[in-house]
Design a protein around this motif. Structure first.
Motif, PDB file in Angstrom:
ATOM      1  N   HIS A 484       0.843  -1.662  -0.325  1.00 41.20           N
ATOM      2  CA  HIS A 484       0.302   0.620  -0.115  1.00 41.20           C
ATOM      3  C   HIS A 484       1.004   0.933   0.629  1.00 41.20           C
ATOM      4  O   HIS A 484       0.532   2.145  -0.763  1.00 41.20           O
ATOM      5  CB  HIS A 484      -0.828  -0.144   1.317  1.00 41.20           C
ATOM      6  CG  HIS A 484      -1.918  -0.828   0.728  1.00 41.20           C
ATOM      7  ND1 HIS A 484      -3.314  -1.102   0.179  1.00 41.20           N
ATOM      8  CD2 HIS A 484      -2.868  -1.843   2.078  1.00 41.20           C
ATOM      9  CE1 HIS A 484      -3.930  -1.587   0.380  1.00 41.20           C
ATOM     10  NE2 HIS A 484      -3.590  -1.885   1.233  1.00 41.20           N
ATOM     11  N   THR A 487       1.812   1.497  -3.529  1.00 41.58           N
ATOM     12  CA  THR A 487       0.721   2.025  -4.623  1.00 41.58           C
ATOM     13  C   THR A 487       0.411   3.328  -4.539  1.00 41.58           C
ATOM     14  O   THR A 487      -0.305   4.181  -5.565  1.00 41.58           O
ATOM     15  CB  THR A 487      -0.464   0.829  -4.564  1.00 41.58           C
ATOM     16  OG1 THR A 487      -0.973   1.094  -3.314  1.00 41.58           O
ATOM     17  CG2 THR A 487       0.182  -0.362  -5.284  1.00 41.58           C
ATOM     18  N   LEU A 488       0.059   3.501  -2.607  1.00 44.12           N
ATOM     19  CA  LEU A 488      -0.307   4.845  -2.440  1.00 44.12           C
ATOM     20  C   LEU A 488       0.896   6.202  -3.216  1.00 44.12           C
ATOM     21  O   LEU A 488      -0.269   6.912  -3.599  1.00 44.12           O
ATOM     22  CB  LEU A 488      -0.868   4.984  -1.040  1.00 44.12           C
ATOM     23  CG  LEU A 488      -1.559   4.556  -0.661  1.00 44.12           C
ATOM     24  CD1 LEU A 488      -2.194   4.005   1.284  1.00 44.12           C
ATOM     25  CD2 LEU A 488      -3.280   4.776  -1.191  1.00 44.12           C
ATOM     26  N   SER A 500      -6.193  -1.057  -5.072  1.00 46.76           N
ATOM     27  CA  SER A 500      -5.454  -0.580  -3.995  1.00 46.76           C
ATOM     28  C   SER A 500      -5.083  -2.202  -3.225  1.00 46.76           C
ATOM     29  O   SER A 500      -4.329  -2.466  -2.732  1.00 46.76           O
ATOM     30  CB  SER A 500      -4.783   0.627  -2.758  1.00 46.76           C
ATOM     31  OG  SER A 500      -3.706   0.433  -1.908  1.00 46.76           O
TER      32      SER A 500
END
Length: 830
Positions: A484, A487-488, A500
């Motif tokens: 995460h 991806t964030l 996500s």
């Protein structure tokens, strides 16, 4: 808040009372208001003259005519109307809407004083007093109890006035008493099943509890009263949370068409514009909110909360600080600020913000929970390891760090290449020994069902000790949460939650065989029964699940979408999606740019892809006899096999299990065919077959403790030491607390001259605080020496001898190491 004896819901009288009073204009106005016919209510109230001025003001408020409403209330007070206390508190509520807390408090105190002076208060007086206590309630349990007592008294005097019971529900919900709130709203709905405000209250309770029915319930509210601005605003908020920006915008606009004075609606319209980058609409919404509330703290608080819901944590502090700067008593904004500071790892600043909240409202349960947890976390140990900072209970910190840091290092390097992005370091990972503590760290309250959470470069999760062994894999969970952070960050925190989460589960599966979600009977049954959400609606599967398993199904479904996307467009497609979100494109545009498909085409193609992937189990898990809702042939075959095993019919059971395995060869549950076949094959000494069967489980099921232990035993028996070691290492990611697993792994590692692993396992044994710690440290020194680290081995032994100078085993080894350091000594390891 615990309900006192007086908090009981008063029984309602029969509907005949309302029918008898139908000719009363006051009742007629209330009825029209409840039906959402605000213009008609205003007309009837105007025709009623002075006795209906307060109700006229109420109708005007609902139409957004706040100046006119305040004028009517003032006239009622000047004319000493019978319900003038209601007028006075209504003026206070209007002041509160403007952000004028001092004026609101002044009016509320006047109402409470007037109420106490009455010898025989009417139902309207009780209701007004309850509303006044709610205005004064911030930080005051006495006022909360006073509000409840007044509302109950209003109901006792006039059981046909449902407003008091609705407000009782509102009171409970404001104090996080969701069960009592539900009871209050349901009491209204038993009398008036289509009461729009009670249905709205019930929807809020359902949303508070994370239930998927909230949107359906608010739609029932709007069916009863299409003009109820509060319900329209609430629907807008639900759509905004689901990242359905167009729908959120429509509902906010409808709310403003009904009541242009709704700061809630302007705030939600502004938040939607903020999320979608529509600066023109954002500026218009902010300007309108500022006219209504000259210091629009509520507007910025809504923006901050929307940013949290969309995981844009970096924006939250600035927005919440603007709200607090406009209104230093805005406890809600301070809670948002403090909790977000903690999410960003700003521990000192976050605690200071929450301390300010506690000073203003010491009865806010979430704030107290968080502050109590922060006090507890002061005892935690922090271990810095370059790019990672591990924070854990002191008794577990060393053990967990031994395993998690190397894993995170590998994950970081892998993901950095895959997504061409690196989060800010150090990445902070917090472990909690109680799931309740992890939940408080995340939400401020218990009840979070997740195993971990990522706020970017701060991760938090259950320690493996927080849950029963075999309930989760702490290694895959950590890999998931670190994904995460990538991806964030790579999407500038704009990737939708469903993608996500899907990418995190997808990366779990790529990290290690057996990790991540896998096929289950219930998932295939849901696919075959057409109950899974389409990709275009998958966000609601996370936010508002319709049934208990839907959240887990949504994680798996989202990860399968990643599988399909990679198959269609190659490895780089996921990274390209993140970049597209970062550049401001919405999901339909991202699909078009990266996959060349519309949202409708993605829905259709993904459904076809899943049905092809699960074609074999779909034929047997889902019964074709839909009229009788029978289970499929796979389940029937497994049930037959279990009955045969219980009856001692092993040969028949084996045939049934082999048939079941052919029907669903990928199923790796410990209630599946592969596991029972492995046990039967072990019992008849068919070791090779047992290994093949048990491997189906261990390479697909990340929490299969018994299966991995069986595989380790079988492989070691056949001389496959490397395979046995892999099975034992998988066990440690399920639970690292069994010393015998570490001893066994250390011995096997030594036999294969994997001295680095042997040293790690010897350190783990010491971290588990064995009863004979000195002996464990000597074994560590042996492993260190065998691996060539003589200096560290000698230091370890000297420390042992400082504690126990006559410990012969340590003395002997130290002498041996000194001899090895002497020229001509034997080079063999001890």
């Amino acid at each position: 808040m615990k309900r006192l004896a007086l908090w009981g819901v008063v029984a309602l009288s029969s509907m005949s009372t309302l029918a008898m009073r139908w000719q009363d204009p006051r009742t007629e106005v209330r009825h029209l208001i409840d039906a959402g016919k605000y213009a008609d209510a205003e007309r009837v109230a105007r025709a009623g003259g002075d006795p209906l001025r307060v109700l006229l003001g109420d109708a005007l408020v609902l139409r957004g005519k706040l100046v006119e409403a305040e004028t009517e209330y003032a006239r009622a007070i000047a004319g000493r109307a019978a319900d003038r206390l209601g007028a006075d508190v209504a003026i206070g509520e209007l002041a509160e809407r403007r952000g004028d807390h001092a004026s609101a408090r002044q009016h509320a105190l006047a109402v409470v004083a007037g109420y106490r002076a009455l010898s025989k208060p009417s139902g309207a007086d009780h209701l007004a007093a309850g509303r006044a206590h709610m205005l004064l309630m911030n930080g005051s349990t006495a006022d909360a109890n006073g509000a409840l007592a007044a509302f109950d008294a209003a109901t006792a005097v006039d059981s046909t006035n449902l407003d008091a019971q609705r407000r009782t529900g509102d009171l409970f919900l404001a104090r996080h008493g969701n069960e009592d709130a539900r009871s209050s709203y349901n009491a209204v709905l038993r009398r008036a099943p289509d009461d729009a405000r009670a249905l709205l209250g019930l929807a809020r309770v359902e949303d508070y509890e994370g239930k998927g029915s909230a949107l359906a319930t608010v739609r029932r509210s709007l069916a009863a009263d299409p003009n109820l601005a509060d319900a329209l605003s609430f629907a807008a908020r639900l759509h905004l949370e689901s990242e359905r920006y167009d729908s959120a915008r429509v509902y906010a606009a409808r709310a403003l068409a009904s009541d242009s004075s709704s700061v809630d609606a302007w705030s939600l319209l502004g938040a939607t514009a903020w999320m979608t980058g529509d600066s023109a609409v954002f500026k218009r919404a902010r300007a309108a909110a500022t006219v209504l509330q000259p210091k629009p703290a509520q507007f910025y608080t809504e923006l901050a909360e929307a940013s949290i819901r969309q995981r844009r944590y970096a924006n939250v502090n600035e927005l919440a600080k603007q709200a607090v700067a406009l209104d230093s008593t805005a406890t809600h904004a301070l809670v948002v600020l403090g909790t977000n500071q903690l999410r960003l790892g700003q521990m000192t600043e976050g605690k200071a913000s929450l301390d300010r909240v506690f000073a203003l409202d010491p009865y806010d349960a979430r704030t107290k929970n968080m502050l109590d947890l922060l006090d507890q976390m002061r005892t935690y140990r922090t271990i810095d390891r370059g790019r990672f900072r591990i924070v854990a209970p002191p008794e577990e910190a060393e053990l967990l760090s031994l395993y998690i840091v190397p894993l995170l290092e590998r994950a970081f390097d892998t993901l950095a290449v895959r997504y061409s992005f690196k989060p800010t370091t150090p990445v902070r990972l917090e472990f909690f020994r109680r799931s309740a503590d992890f939940s408080v760290r995340t939400l401020g309250a218990v009840g979070l069902g997740a195993l971990g959470v990522s706020f970017g470069n701060l991760l938090a999760m259950d320690a493996p000790s927080a849950r029963e062994r075999g309930s989760f894999n702490w290694g895959s969970t950590a890999w998931h949460e670190l994904t995460h952070a990538f991806t964030l960050g790579a999407s500038d925190f704009r990737v939708p939650r469903w993608l996500s989460e899907g990418m995190s589960v997808y990366e779990e599966r790529r990290a290690q065989p057996g990790w991540g979600a896998s096929e289950t009977v219930s998932f295939v049954a849901a696919l075959g029964s057409n109950v899974l959400r389409p990709m275009s609606g998958l966000s609601d599967g996370f936010l508002r699940p319709r049934f208990p398993e839907e959240t887990q199904f949504s994680y798996y479904q989202a990860s399968l979408f990643c599988d399909m996307a990679v198959q269609l467009k190659g490895e780089k497609v996921l990274s390209a999606m993140l970049v597209a979100y970062r550049d401001g494109f919405d999901t339909p545009q991202v699909f078009q740019r990266t996959l060349g498909l519309t949202s409708a085409q993605v829905d259709a193609q993904f459904d076809q892809w899943m049905r092809a992937k699960f074609a074999i189990p779909l034929r047997t898990v889902v019964s074709s006899d839909t009229t009788k809702k029978r289970v499929g042939e796979f389940q029937t075959t497994m049930q037959r096999a279990m009955s045969q095993l219980e009856g001692g019919k092993k040969d028949s059971a084996r045939v049934s299990l082999e048939r079941a395995l052919a029907m669903f060869p990928e199923y790796a549950g410990t209630d599946g065919a592969a596991w029972f076949l492995a046990l039967m094959q072990r019992d008849r000494a068919d070791t090779a077959a047992a290994i093949r069967s048990v491997s189906i489980v261990t390479t697909r099921n990340e929490v299969a403790w018994d299966a991995n232990l069986l595989e380790a035993n079988l492989r070691e028996k056949t001389g496959d030491v490397a395979g046995a070691m892999l099975a034992l290492q998988r066990l440690l990611w399920i639970s690292p607390y069994d010393p015998q697993i570490h001893v066994r792994l250390a011995q096997l590692a030594t036999s294969r001259k994997d001295f680095a692993l042997a040293v790690q396992e010897r350190r783990a044994i010491i971290a588990l605080h064995p009863s004979d710690e000195l002996d464990a440290r000597v074994e560590l020194a042996k492993a260190l020496a065998a691996g060539g680290d003589m200096a560290t081995a000698r230091r370890e032994l000297l420390q042992v001898l400082e504690q126990a100078p006559s410990f012969e085993k340590a003395q002997a080894l130290l002498l041996e190491l000194r001899a090895r350091a002497t020229p001509g000594a034997s080079p063999d390891a001890p």
